[in-house]
Design a protein around this motif. Structure first.
Motif, PDB file in Angstrom:
ATOM      1  N   GLY A  99      29.036  16.476 -36.243  1.00  0.00           N
ATOM      2  CA  GLY A  99      28.211  16.984 -37.338  1.00  0.00           C
ATOM      3  C   GLY A  99      27.542  15.920 -38.175  1.00  0.00           C
ATOM      4  N   SER A 100      26.424  16.305 -38.787  1.00  0.00           N
ATOM      5  CA  SER A 100      25.673  15.392 -39.645  1.00  0.00           C
ATOM      6  C   SER A 100      26.263  15.305 -41.032  1.00  0.00           C
ATOM      7  CB  SER A 100      24.207  15.834 -39.724  1.00  0.00           C
ATOM      8  OG  SER A 100      24.119  17.104 -40.340  1.00  0.00           O
ATOM      9  N   GLY A 101      27.128  16.258 -41.407  1.00  0.00           N
ATOM     10  CA  GLY A 101      27.863  16.130 -42.648  1.00  0.00           C
ATOM     11  C   GLY A 101      27.413  16.987 -43.812  1.00  0.00           C
ATOM     12  N   ILE A 102      26.407  17.842 -43.652  1.00  0.00           N
ATOM     13  CA  ILE A 102      25.988  18.672 -44.786  1.00  0.00           C
ATOM     14  C   ILE A 102      27.095  19.655 -45.150  1.00  0.00           C
ATOM     15  CG2 ILE A 102      24.376  20.441 -45.575  1.00  0.00           C
ATOM     16  CD1 ILE A 102      22.160  18.939 -44.129  1.00  0.00           C
ATOM     17  N   ILE A 103      27.731  20.266 -44.174  1.00  0.00           N
ATOM     18  CA  ILE A 103      28.825  21.193 -44.474  1.00  0.00           C
ATOM     19  C   ILE A 103      29.959  20.446 -45.168  1.00  0.00           C
ATOM     20  CG2 ILE A 103      30.618  22.671 -43.472  1.00  0.00           C
ATOM     21  CD1 ILE A 103      28.536  23.533 -41.358  1.00  0.00           C
ATOM     22  N   GLU A 104      30.294  19.280 -44.670  1.00  0.00           N
ATOM     23  CA  GLU A 104      31.368  18.501 -45.301  1.00  0.00           C
ATOM     24  C   GLU A 104      30.995  18.114 -46.725  1.00  0.00           C
ATOM     25  OE1 GLU A 104      34.483  14.861 -44.607  1.00  0.00           O
ATOM     26  OE2 GLU A 104      33.103  15.388 -42.989  1.00  0.00           O
ATOM     27  N   ARG A 105      29.755  17.705 -46.951  1.00  0.00           N
ATOM     28  CA  ARG A 105      29.310  17.367 -48.319  1.00  0.00           C
ATOM     29  C   ARG A 105      29.413  18.588 -49.228  1.00  0.00           C
ATOM     30  NH1 ARG A 105      24.019  14.231 -49.419  1.00  0.00           N
ATOM     31  NH2 ARG A 105      25.116  13.988 -51.387  1.00  0.00           N
ATOM     32  N   PHE A 106      29.026  19.756 -48.711  1.00  0.00           N
ATOM     33  CA  PHE A 106      29.116  20.973 -49.512  1.00  0.00           C
ATOM     34  C   PHE A 106      30.551  21.194 -49.985  1.00  0.00           C
ATOM     35  CE2 PHE A 106      30.297  25.435 -49.775  1.00  0.00           C
ATOM     36  CZ  PHE A 106      29.461  25.858 -50.794  1.00  0.00           C
TER      37      PHE A 106
ATOM     38  N   ASP B  86      18.908  21.711 -34.746  1.00  0.00           N
ATOM     39  CA  ASP B  86      18.872  21.877 -36.193  1.00  0.00           C
ATOM     40  C   ASP B  86      20.055  22.684 -36.728  1.00  0.00           C
ATOM     41  OD1 ASP B  86      18.150  24.356 -35.211  1.00  0.00           O
ATOM     42  OD2 ASP B  86      16.334  24.547 -36.424  1.00  0.00           O
ATOM     43  N   LEU B  87      21.071  22.919 -35.870  1.00  0.00           N
ATOM     44  CA  LEU B  87      22.246  23.686 -36.279  1.00  0.00           C
ATOM     45  C   LEU B  87      23.449  22.779 -36.467  1.00  0.00           C
ATOM     46  CD1 LEU B  87      21.961  26.736 -33.853  1.00  0.00           C
ATOM     47  CD2 LEU B  87      21.307  26.649 -36.272  1.00  0.00           C
ATOM     48  N   GLU B  88      24.258  23.096 -37.482  1.00  0.00           N
ATOM     49  CA  GLU B  88      25.525  22.403 -37.727  1.00  0.00           C
ATOM     50  C   GLU B  88      26.584  23.481 -37.924  1.00  0.00           C
ATOM     51  OE1 GLU B  88      27.665  19.597 -41.105  1.00  0.00           O
ATOM     52  OE2 GLU B  88      25.500  19.470 -40.873  1.00  0.00           O
ATOM     53  N   ALA B  89      27.776  23.264 -37.375  1.00  0.00           N
ATOM     54  CA  ALA B  89      28.861  24.236 -37.497  1.00  0.00           C
ATOM     55  C   ALA B  89      30.165  23.521 -37.802  1.00  0.00           C
ATOM     56  CB  ALA B  89      29.002  25.037 -36.204  1.00  0.00           C
ATOM     57  N   ALA B  90      31.048  24.212 -38.526  1.00  0.00           N
ATOM     58  CA  ALA B  90      32.355  23.640 -38.844  1.00  0.00           C
ATOM     59  C   ALA B  90      33.339  24.748 -39.184  1.00  0.00           C
ATOM     60  CB  ALA B  90      32.259  22.669 -40.005  1.00  0.00           C
ATOM     61  N   ARG B  91      34.602  24.472 -38.920  1.00  0.00           N
ATOM     62  CA  ARG B  91      35.708  25.309 -39.398  1.00  0.00           C
ATOM     63  C   ARG B  91      36.317  24.569 -40.581  1.00  0.00           C
ATOM     64  NH1 ARG B  91      41.175  25.828 -39.263  1.00  0.00           N
ATOM     65  NH2 ARG B  91      41.927  27.975 -39.401  1.00  0.00           N
ATOM     66  N   VAL B  92      36.512  25.290 -41.678  1.00  0.00           N
ATOM     67  CA  VAL B  92      36.992  24.683 -42.920  1.00  0.00           C
ATOM     68  C   VAL B  92      38.244  25.418 -43.388  1.00  0.00           C
ATOM     69  CG1 VAL B  92      36.395  24.169 -45.312  1.00  0.00           C
ATOM     70  CG2 VAL B  92      34.620  24.123 -43.557  1.00  0.00           C
ATOM     71  N   VAL B  93      39.252  24.664 -43.864  1.00  0.00           N
ATOM     72  CA  VAL B  93      40.452  25.244 -44.465  1.00  0.00           C
ATOM     73  C   VAL B  93      40.570  24.683 -45.879  1.00  0.00           C
ATOM     74  CG1 VAL B  93      42.963  25.469 -44.340  1.00  0.00           C
ATOM     75  CG2 VAL B  93      41.603  25.487 -42.230  1.00  0.00           C
ATOM     76  N   LEU B  94      40.747  25.598 -46.848  1.00  0.00           N
ATOM     77  CA  LEU B  94      40.859  25.240 -48.261  1.00  0.00           C
ATOM     78  C   LEU B  94      42.225  25.651 -48.796  1.00  0.00           C
ATOM     79  CD1 LEU B  94      37.391  26.670 -49.348  1.00  0.00           C
ATOM     80  CD2 LEU B  94      37.943  24.266 -48.987  1.00  0.00           C
ATOM     81  N   THR B  95      42.687  24.959 -49.835  1.00  0.00           N
ATOM     82  CA  THR B  95      43.923  25.316 -50.526  1.00  0.00           C
ATOM     83  C   THR B  95      43.653  25.339 -52.022  1.00  0.00           C
ATOM     84  OG1 THR B  95      44.665  23.022 -50.740  1.00  0.00           O
ATOM     85  CG2 THR B  95      45.364  24.197 -48.754  1.00  0.00           C
ATOM     86  N   GLY B  96      44.503  26.024 -52.751  1.00  0.00           N
ATOM     87  CA  GLY B  96      44.374  26.048 -54.203  1.00  0.00           C
ATOM     88  C   GLY B  96      45.426  26.944 -54.827  1.00  0.00           C
ATOM     89  N   THR B  97      45.472  26.900 -56.155  1.00  0.00           N
ATOM     90  CA  THR B  97      46.403  27.718 -56.924  1.00  0.00           C
ATOM     91  C   THR B  97      45.608  28.775 -57.672  1.00  0.00           C
ATOM     92  OG1 THR B  97      47.777  25.750 -57.219  1.00  0.00           O
ATOM     93  CG2 THR B  97      48.299  27.661 -58.585  1.00  0.00           C
TER      94      THR B  97
ATOM     95  N   PHE C 137      43.325  29.240 -47.011  1.00  0.00           N
ATOM     96  CA  PHE C 137      42.451  30.153 -46.280  1.00  0.00           C
ATOM     97  C   PHE C 137      41.323  29.357 -45.655  1.00  0.00           C
ATOM     98  CE2 PHE C 137      40.774  29.737 -50.482  1.00  0.00           C
ATOM     99  CZ  PHE C 137      39.397  29.830 -50.373  1.00  0.00           C
ATOM    100  N   GLY C 138      40.704  29.944 -44.665  1.00  0.00           N
ATOM    101  CA  GLY C 138      39.670  29.216 -43.951  1.00  0.00           C
ATOM    102  C   GLY C 138      38.459  30.060 -43.661  1.00  0.00           C
ATOM    103  N   GLY C 139      37.522  29.417 -42.999  1.00  0.00           N
ATOM    104  CA  GLY C 139      36.309  30.088 -42.605  1.00  0.00           C
ATOM    105  C   GLY C 139      35.525  29.247 -41.617  1.00  0.00           C
ATOM    106  N   ILE C 140      34.501  29.863 -41.102  1.00  0.00           N
ATOM    107  CA  ILE C 140      33.588  29.208 -40.166  1.00  0.00           C
ATOM    108  C   ILE C 140      32.204  29.233 -40.806  1.00  0.00           C
ATOM    109  CG2 ILE C 140      32.495  29.329 -37.884  1.00  0.00           C
ATOM    110  CD1 ILE C 140      35.441  28.848 -37.578  1.00  0.00           C
ATOM    111  N   ASP C 141      31.511  28.108 -40.780  1.00  0.00           N
ATOM    112  CA  ASP C 141      30.153  28.021 -41.298  1.00  0.00           C
ATOM    113  C   ASP C 141      29.222  27.495 -40.220  1.00  0.00           C
ATOM    114  OD1 ASP C 141      30.224  28.588 -44.299  1.00  0.00           O
ATOM    115  OD2 ASP C 141      31.811  27.097 -44.108  1.00  0.00           O
TER     116      ASP C 141
END
Length: 138
Positions: free
Chosen positions: A4-11, A76-87, A104-108
């Motif tokens: 990936g180019s990193g836009i999803i990660e930057r977000f 021009d497509l970027e994809a990622a699976r993301v897992v987040l944590t929090g209280t 919880f996670g998601g796919i973008d």
């Protein structure tokens, strides 16, 4: 497919976790379209992104990125699976704070044009999240 180019990660790292909502205007196009099912009350366009981030940051003020992988690009497509944590320290879609720690996670998938996101498709595991804060019982 390439890494990936990193836009999803930057977000997720700079906006969702870091709280830099000004970056939304830099990374997102004025013609941005979101194809993910909106949350109740979520507007369209870049204001919808701000609403989404604000909602999650208020509900989970310590929100952190656990993982972002794999990330891939194809044209021009970027994809990622993301897992987040929090209280859960703030209201989330009508559910009062519980103090529960969540994961919880998601796919973008995004389409990038001239360095900005013009389209987004995604799926966030809201069922798993709502179960963890006690809003849904199965």
């Amino acid at each position: 497919m390439a890494r990936g180019s990193g836009i999803i990660e930057r977000f997720y790292r700079e906006i969702m976790e870091g709280g830099n909502l000004d970056l939304i205007d830099q990374l997102g196009s004025e013609s941005y379209t979101d194809h993910e099912e909106p949350m109740p009350g979520q507007p369209s366009g870049l204001d919808g992104i701000r609403f989404y981030v604000d909602t999650f940051r208020k509900a989970f003020p310590d929100i952190k990125v656990k993982t972002i992988n794999p990330t891939m690009t194809d044209g021009d497509l970027e994809a990622a699976r993301v897992v987040l944590t929090g209280t859960h320290k703030g209201e989330l879609m009508g559910t009062a704070p519980t103090g529960n720690t969540v994961e919880f996670g998601g796919i973008d998938i995004i389409r990038v044009q001239d360095g900005q996101v013009v389209e987004h498709w995604g799926a966030t595991d809201m069922l798993k999240l709502m179960q963890q804060i006690g809003a849904v019982h199965l």
